[in-house]
Design a protein around this motif. Structure first.
Motif, PDB file in Angstrom:
ATOM      1  N   UNK A 247      -3.557 -24.058  -3.828  1.00  0.00           N
ATOM      2  CA  UNK A 247      -4.302 -23.090  -4.640  1.00  0.00           C
ATOM      3  C   UNK A 247      -5.132 -22.144  -3.781  1.00  0.00           C
ATOM      4  N   UNK A 248      -5.613 -22.606  -2.634  1.00  0.00           N
ATOM      5  CA  UNK A 248      -6.534 -21.822  -1.808  1.00  0.00           C
ATOM      6  C   UNK A 248      -6.065 -20.394  -1.541  1.00  0.00           C
ATOM      7  N   UNK A 249      -4.784 -20.155  -1.199  1.00  0.00           N
ATOM      8  CA  UNK A 249      -4.355 -18.765  -0.962  1.00  0.00           C
ATOM      9  C   UNK A 249      -4.510 -17.861  -2.181  1.00  0.00           C
ATOM     10  N   UNK A 250      -4.348 -18.408  -3.378  1.00  0.00           N
ATOM     11  CA  UNK A 250      -4.543 -17.606  -4.582  1.00  0.00           C
ATOM     12  C   UNK A 250      -5.973 -17.072  -4.628  1.00  0.00           C
ATOM     13  N   UNK A 251      -6.916 -17.908  -4.245  1.00  0.00           N
ATOM     14  CA  UNK A 251      -8.319 -17.505  -4.285  1.00  0.00           C
ATOM     15  C   UNK A 251      -8.626 -16.456  -3.225  1.00  0.00           C
ATOM     16  N   UNK A 252      -8.047 -16.605  -2.028  1.00  0.00           N
ATOM     17  CA  UNK A 252      -8.377 -15.725  -0.911  1.00  0.00           C
ATOM     18  C   UNK A 252      -7.545 -14.448  -0.874  1.00  0.00           C
ATOM     19  N   UNK A 253      -6.286 -14.524  -1.308  1.00  0.00           N
ATOM     20  CA  UNK A 253      -5.354 -13.423  -1.050  1.00  0.00           C
ATOM     21  C   UNK A 253      -4.826 -12.722  -2.295  1.00  0.00           C
ATOM     22  N   UNK A 254      -5.216 -13.165  -3.484  1.00  0.00           N
ATOM     23  CA  UNK A 254      -4.684 -12.541  -4.692  1.00  0.00           C
ATOM     24  C   UNK A 254      -5.056 -11.068  -4.795  1.00  0.00           C
ATOM     25  N   UNK A 255      -6.268 -10.733  -4.387  1.00  0.00           N
ATOM     26  CA  UNK A 255      -6.682  -9.327  -4.450  1.00  0.00           C
ATOM     27  C   UNK A 255      -5.792  -8.456  -3.575  1.00  0.00           C
ATOM     28  N   UNK A 256      -5.526  -8.925  -2.360  1.00  0.00           N
ATOM     29  CA  UNK A 256      -4.649  -8.172  -1.462  1.00  0.00           C
ATOM     30  C   UNK A 256      -3.243  -8.073  -2.034  1.00  0.00           C
ATOM     31  N   UNK A 257      -2.737  -9.166  -2.593  1.00  0.00           N
ATOM     32  CA  UNK A 257      -1.379  -9.151  -3.139  1.00  0.00           C
ATOM     33  C   UNK A 257      -1.276  -8.187  -4.311  1.00  0.00           C
ATOM     34  N   UNK A 258      -2.312  -8.121  -5.134  1.00  0.00           N
ATOM     35  CA  UNK A 258      -2.299  -7.185  -6.261  1.00  0.00           C
ATOM     36  C   UNK A 258      -2.305  -5.738  -5.803  1.00  0.00           C
ATOM     37  N   UNK A 259      -3.107  -5.437  -4.768  1.00  0.00           N
ATOM     38  CA  UNK A 259      -3.145  -4.075  -4.234  1.00  0.00           C
ATOM     39  C   UNK A 259      -1.783  -3.675  -3.656  1.00  0.00           C
ATOM     40  N   UNK A 260      -1.172  -4.579  -2.916  1.00  0.00           N
ATOM     41  CA  UNK A 260       0.132  -4.281  -2.320  1.00  0.00           C
ATOM     42  C   UNK A 260       1.192  -4.061  -3.399  1.00  0.00           C
ATOM     43  N   UNK A 261       1.152  -4.901  -4.441  1.00  0.00           N
ATOM     44  CA  UNK A 261       2.158  -4.790  -5.508  1.00  0.00           C
ATOM     45  C   UNK A 261       2.009  -3.496  -6.292  1.00  0.00           C
ATOM     46  N   UNK A 262       0.783  -2.987  -6.409  1.00  0.00           N
ATOM     47  CA  UNK A 262       0.563  -1.741  -7.133  1.00  0.00           C
ATOM     48  C   UNK A 262       0.695  -0.515  -6.230  1.00  0.00           C
ATOM     49  N   UNK A 263       0.955  -0.719  -4.943  1.00  0.00           N
ATOM     50  CA  UNK A 263       1.059   0.391  -3.998  1.00  0.00           C
ATOM     51  C   UNK A 263       2.488   0.596  -3.495  1.00  0.00           C
ATOM     52  N   UNK A 264       3.190  -0.497  -3.226  1.00  0.00           N
ATOM     53  CA  UNK A 264       4.527  -0.415  -2.641  1.00  0.00           C
ATOM     54  C   UNK A 264       5.597  -0.847  -3.655  1.00  0.00           C
TER      55      UNK A 264
END
Length: 429
Positions: free
Chosen positions: A61-78
Motif C-alpha cells: 500500500x505504501x507506494x499508493x500513499x507516496x506516489x499516487x499524486x505523481x501517477x495522476x499527474x503523469x496520466x493526465x499529461x501523457x
C-alpha cells in the motif's frame, strides 16, 4: 447503448480489460503464494503470521500513499496507453525478483527469499499505483457516458474474478510452479497492454510536481474540498480499511481458528473475491446504468451484519483434532461449512454493491482531463486508510486480540461507511 458485456467485443475496451485482468491475477497469485508459503511452511505462530501479513499489506500500500499524486499527474499529461506499456514492461522485472525470492526461500535461504519477496511486493504496489489512475481514467475517455458504469462494473468484476483465479491457483500449485507462472503472465500482460488504443492528454499540459509529499498534499487538497468527492472518497477509504483488516485476518483465522489447510485458505479468500464480482454486476443491474449511491448505505450495513455473523460462526467452529488441518474435502463435510461459506459470500456481494458505484461516481462527476488525478487523490486517501487498518491489526495482535474478535472491528467500521454513503446519496442523488 452497447450491452455492458458487448464492450468485450470492442478494441476500445477489451485490451484494457485483459491487461487489468492479467495484472490483478499475477499480483494476487504472487502475493497469495507468498503469504500461504510463509503462513504454512515458514512460520508456526499465529501472531507472527498476522504480523507478516500486515507488513506485506503495508508495503504493497505504501507506494499508493507516496506516489499516487505523481501517477495522476503523469496520466493526465501523457498518452495513457504509452504509460501502460512502460508499466507492464516493468512488471516483468518485478516478477523476476519475486520469483527469485520464492525459489530462494524454498531452497532454504529463508531470510534472503523473504527479503526479495517483500521487495517485489513493494514494487508491485508501485506498479499498481501508476496503473490504477489510468485504468479508471481511460473508461470515460474511450466509452460513452452511458457505458461508463457498465464498463466500470466489468473492470471490477473482471478484477475480482482474476483475484479469485489467482487465489485458487496459489493454493494448489507448488512454489516452483508459481515462480514460473508469474513470469509468463507478466510477459502476456505486456503484449496485451501494447494493444490498448491511444489515449492522449485531454486538457492542458501540467507542470508536474515530482515531490511526493507536496504533490500529494496539493492533489488531495484540490479534490477533497469538493463536498461530493470528499464524501465518496471517505466512504471508499473506510471500505478499504475494512478490507485491509479482513485481508490480514483471513489466513491466520483459517489456519488457527478454522484449522484448515492452505487450499481451504485460498478458497476462502477466493469466495470473497468472486462475491465482490457478483455484487458489482448486481448493482449495475439495480441502478440500470445510472451512477448513484442509492443502495450504498443499505449494502454496507448488510455487510457489517454479515461480518458479525461470520465472527459468531468462527467462534462456534468445531476444530480439527489437535495437530491436524482440514483439507478441502473434510472442510466441505464440516457441519458448519455451508453456513460459513454463505456468510462470507454475502459479505463480499454486499461489499461489491457498495463500492462499485462510488468508483463510477468519481470518474463521471469531474471533467475528463481531471479523472486520473481524482482517482489518484482517492488512492492516496484509500492507502492511508488501509495503512491505518493494518497498523490497528498489528496493535491489536500485540494485545493478543484473536482473529474472530478482529472481525468485530471491521463490522464497526461499516457503520461509518454507511453514514458517509448516506450523506453522499442525500447530497448528490
Amino acid at each position: 447503448m452497447l450491452n455492458a458485456l458487448g464492450l468485450l467485443k470492442e478494441r476500445r475496451f477489451l485490451p484494457l480489460f485483459v491487461t487489468q485482468f492479467l495484472g490483478a491475477f499475477n499480483d494476487n497469485l504472487f502475493k497469495t503464494s507468498m503469504v500461504l508459503f510463509a503462513t504454512y511452511q515458514v512460520y508456526n505462530d499465529a501472531r507472527i503470521e498476522s504480523n507478516f501479513n500486515a507488513l506485506a499489506t503495508s508495503l504493497q500500500i505504501l507506494p499508493f500513499f507516496l506516489l499516487s499524486a505523481l501517477s495522476g499527474q503523469l496520466a493526465d499529461t501523457f498518452d495513457k496507453s504509452r504509460i501502460i506499456r512502460l508499466v507492464k514492461l516493468a512488471e516483468i522485472g518485478i516478477m523476476m525478483l519475486g520469483a527469485g525470492g520464492l525459489l530462494a526461500a524454498k531452497a532454504g535461504f529463508v531470510t534472503l527469499g523473504i527479503a526479495m519477496m517483500l521487495g517485489a511486493v513493494l514494487c508491485l504496489g508501485t506498479h499498481a499505483t501508476f496503473f490504477g489512475p489510468i485504468k479508471y481514467a481511460l473508461l470515460p475517455q474511450h466509452l460513452k457516458d452511458d457505458e461508463v458504469l457498465g464498463g466500470t462494473g466489468l473492470v471490477e468484476a473482471g478484477t475480482y474474478l482474476s483475484v479469485l483465479i489467482g487465489t485458487i491457483v496459489a493454493g494448489w500449485i507448488s512454489v516452483e510452479a508459481a515462480a514460473v507462472t508469474v513470469l509468463a503472465v507478466a510477459v502476456v500482460g505486456y503484449v496485451a497492454g501494447r494493444l490498448v488504443p491511444p489515449a492522449p492528454r485531454m486538457g492542458n499540459a501540467l507542470v508536474i510536481d515530482y515531490n511526493p509529499l507536496t504533490s500529494s498534499w496539493r492533489l488531495v487538497s484540490a479534490t477533497m474540498h469538493i463536498p461530493r468527492l470528499f464524501l465518496a472518497i471517505c466512504a471508499i477509504s473506510f471500505f478499504w480499511a475494512i478490507g485491509a483488516v479482513l485481508i490480514i485476518t483471513f489466513p491466520p483465522l483459517v489456519k488457527n481458528v478454522l484449522t484448515a489447510d492452505k487450499q481451504v485458505a485460498s478458497g476462502v479468500i477466493a469466495i470473497f473475491s468472486v462475491g465482490v464480482a457478483i455484487g458489482s454486476v448486481i448493482i449495475n443491474w439495480l441502478l440500470g446504468g445510472k451512477v448513484s449511491a442509492k443502495y450504498a448505505p443499505a449494502s454496507v450495513i448488510a455487510m457489517g451484519v454479515l461480518v458479525v455473523a461470520f465472527s459468531v460462526i468462527a467462534r462456534m467452529w468445531i476444530p480439527a483434532p489437535a495437530g491436524q488441518l482440514l483439507n478441502v474435502t473434510r472442510f466441505m463435510a464440516h457441519p458448519q461449512a455451508l453456513l460459513l461459506i454463505g456468510t462470507l459470500a454475502g459479505i463480499a456481494i454486499t461489499g461489491g454493491m457498495f463500492v462499485v458505484p462510488l468508483y463510477a461516481f468519481l470518474t463521471t462527476t469531474v471533467a475528463k482531463d481531471l479523472t486520473a488525478r481524482t482517482v489518484a487523490a482517492n488512492n492516496v486517501v484509500n492507502s492511508g486508510a488501509m495503512v491505518v487498518g493494518a497498523a490497528i491489526v498489528l496493535g491489536l495482535t500485540a494485545l493478543h486480540v484473536t482473529p474472530e474478535n478482529m472481525l468485530l472491528l471491521a463490522a464497526g467500521m461499516c457503520v461509518i461507511s454507511a453514514w458517509l454513503a448516506q450523506k453522499l446519496h442525500l447530497a448528490c442523488d
